[in-house]
Scaffold this active site. Structure first.
Site: not given
Ligand code: SF4
Ligand code: SF4
Lengths: 128, 500
Positions: B130-131
């Site tokens: 996600d990051c």
């Protein structure tokens, strides 16, 4: 000068070299000879002035004669003067001078290629 | 008693009154002035070495991309680097070879290309988070684009190194270069009289934190090297330096035919002469530094030593082995080692380089261990067939055919009257003899150059030999050439079938 004498398969059983030497009386200094049942290749030294005669004698018996005129070439930028090439050269082409710089005596080279594989820096090539 | 401090010496460097000489020059100075006189006169001795140091690599940081990526696999010009740390850090090993160009090009070449300002292709892949959503990245970079480019070398500057030769009948391609058959040459590495650790063998001034010359810039010793083996005279150092400050005169990629790539590193270490002991140790000469000539024909980690030799003999260009003069080749450059010692000397003399004491000493005792192996390596005698049919060399081809037929066995070991192995005969040799109408003795049709192996050799070595020469079987013989059995590719396949 250094010459390469190639003997094709169908002539490998004939004494081409000896016959040519006897016929011309010219001495060949044979430095490398690779001969098996299918092919023969020799590297020899002969006086420049005698080359044409011995060439004719050899060729009349089916050999192929070539002058070796691609001396070993060293790229001085790539070379680090390690000396790895010194011990594998059968002709002592390479030596160190008193400052540990590599000296190359190209005239002695028989173009066997041993040093090319040895050089870790890819500094050596045949012909230029 | 002479006693000087680092502080005093650095003050002399600052005011230009320092007396600095190379380790080569120190030999004569100690000869002339004696140890005490030399310790009084000389403040710093510089050393140098320039040779193949496989255990080198580049720790780097690429900076973040947009969108960002957590790199899992990474290649520079198709040479894989290790990136299992954070997102855009990686370690590129000098000895890693290219996926596409093989041994011609490796990590060392990427490092040299970076140093020469060339553009390098970067390819990276990731699983995506996600990051760090990005999964693939392709770009080109130069050295300037990297945040950090730190040479972080786990094992450099060996105190001395064993020399190599080859007793076998074929050329060997090794990290010690091309070794010619029948002791045709000897190769060696290391700078002898200029070797840093040989000039301070008790590591009094060389330790964690010592400032050094590394690749043409200032670098540091950060501890002992891996495989540090000081009790045997094979001490090593772990080093760090900034690639961005280095020079391609002292960092050079190399490739050994049949072995792989490596980095030629130029390293120089100054030794502050604090006392007589250091003056004495820096007077070491080539003739005082001994090493062994090892036989690389034995593909084991414990290679037999052919003889002891010192660096003076190695550098003379010829060493004697079994009464024969054998030419030597250095793999490291003494010319460049000397250049480094002299350049470092100039730096010190002109106040551009200050000496330092280690913040921590490195140990000067102990030896490197061998690998712990929990799985025994099978030996030839464990898998060979001890059933082997032999035939005397003066028996007839017909006798041989009969033996093969009766025993349904493909290889006959041909022996002399005293039982020594002299050749090998296969069903194929017999068919050929029949086709050519030769019915003389076995000796006239057998293969005389027969590959053999010893009962205590690891199977892996035997397998490699079978494969290299394209044969399917080898007799196993003892030191008296008596036949003990035979090892076939069949034996080896069965072993593998059991293993996996
Ligand atoms: S090719 Fe190299 S090794 Fe062979 S003779 Fe010439 S210089 Fe010597
Ligand atoms: S091996 Fe190559 S790099 Fe080393 S001295 Fe010879 S030519 Fe130069």
């Amino acid at each position: 000068m250094k010459i390469k004498i190639s003997i094709p398969t169908e002539r490998i059983h004939d004494p081409i070299i000896s016959e040519s030497i006897i016929e011309t009386g010219i001495r060949l200094n044979i430095m490398v000879a690779n001969i098996d049942s299918t092919y023969g290749e020799l590297i020899a030294d002969v006086k420049d002035s005698r080359f044409n005669r011995i060439k004719k004698a050899l060729e009349s018996r089916g050999a192929i004669v070539a002058i070796l005129d691609q001396p070993i070439h060293r790229d001085e930028e790539e070379c680090v003067d390690c000396g790895a090439c010194i011990s594998v050269c059968p002709m002592n082409v390479y030596t160190f001078d008193e400052t540990w710089s590599l000296c190359v005596d190209e005239k002695k080279c028989i173009q066997c290629g041993m040093c090319i594989k040895m050089c870790p820096h890819g500094a050596l090539k045949l012909g230029e | 008693m002479v006693k000087k401090s680092i502080h005093e010496i650095n003050k002399k460097i600052e005011d230009g009154s320092v007396n600095v000489v190379t380790a080569e020059e120190m030999v004569g100075i100690v000869e002339n002035l004696g140890v005490e006189g030399a310790a009084r006169e000389v403040d710093v001795v510089t050393t140098g070495t320039f040779g193949a140091m496989c255990s080198s690599g580049l720790m780097l940081n690429l900076g973040h991309s947009e969108p960002p990526i957590k790199i899992q696999k990474l290649w520079f010009n198709n040479v894989e680097a290790y990136s299992g740390l954070a997102a855009v850090d990686a370690y590129l090993g000098a000895a890693q070879i290219s996926d596409t160009r093989g041994m011609q090009y490796g990590g060392a070449h990427v490092i040299e290309d970076l140093l020469r300002g060339k553009e390098i292709d970067v390819h990276a892949t990731s699983y995506g988070t996600d990051c760090y959503p990005r999964k693939v990245l392709d770009t080109t970079i130069t050295l300037d684009d990297l945040n950090e480019a730190i040479l972080l070398n786990p094992r450099n500057a060996y105190q001395k190194y064993a020399a190599a030769t080859n007793s076998s009948k074929r050329i060997l391609n090794t990290y010690m270069g091309e070794l010619l058959p029948n002791f045709g040459n000897v190769t060696y590495s290391g700078s002898g009289v200029l070797s840093p650790l040989s000039n301070d063998p008790s590591y009094e001034t060389i330790g964690t934190g010592t400032r050094i010359f590394m690749g043409g810039a200032q670098g540091y010793v950060i501890g002992n090297g891996t495989q540090h083996s000081p009790s045997d005279g094979f001490g090593t150092l772990m080093l760090k330096g900034n690639l961005k400050e280095m020079s391609s005169d002292y960092i050079r990629a190399a490739s050994f035919t049949g072995y792989g790539t490596t980095l030629y590193m130029g390293i120089g270490i100054p030794i502050p002469i604090l006392n007589e002991k250091l003056a004495a140790s820096t007077a070491v000469q080539d003739a005082d530094i001994f090493t062994d000539i090892l036989d690389y024909a034995v593909g084991s980690k414990d290679k037999p030593a052919i003889r002891q030799v010192n660096y003076a003999e190695l550098k003379s260009g010829l060493v004697q082995i079994e009464g024969k003069d054998v030419p030597t080749s250095s793999l490291s450059s003494f010319k460049n080692a000397r250049k480094i010692a002299n350049e470092l000397k100039e730096w010190v003399r002109h106040g551009k380089f200050f000496v330092s004491m280690p913040v921590e000493r490195i140990c000067c005792e102990g030896s490197a261990k061998s690998m712990k192996q929990t799985q025994a390596v099978p030996l030839v005698k464990d898998v060979m067939s001890d059933f082997i049919v032999t035939i005397k060399k003066d028996q007839t081809v017909q006798d041989a055919a009969k033996k093969i037929w009766e025993n349904s066995f493909n290889h006959l070991a041909v022996i002399s009257d005293t039982g020594e192995l002299v050749g090998i005969l296969t069903a194929w040799d017999i068919s050929k003899a029949v086709a050519e109408n030769i019915f003389d003795s076995v000796e006239s049709v057998m293969t005389k150059k027969v590959l053999t192996c010893a009962p205590n050799e690891p199977v892996d070595l035997a397998a490699r030999r079978l494969d290299r020469y394209g044969v399917s079987a080898m007799p196993v013989i003892d030191a008296q050439k008596q036949v003990l059995g035979i090892i076939t590719s069949d034996n080896i396949s069965k072993l593998l079938a059991r293993r996996y």
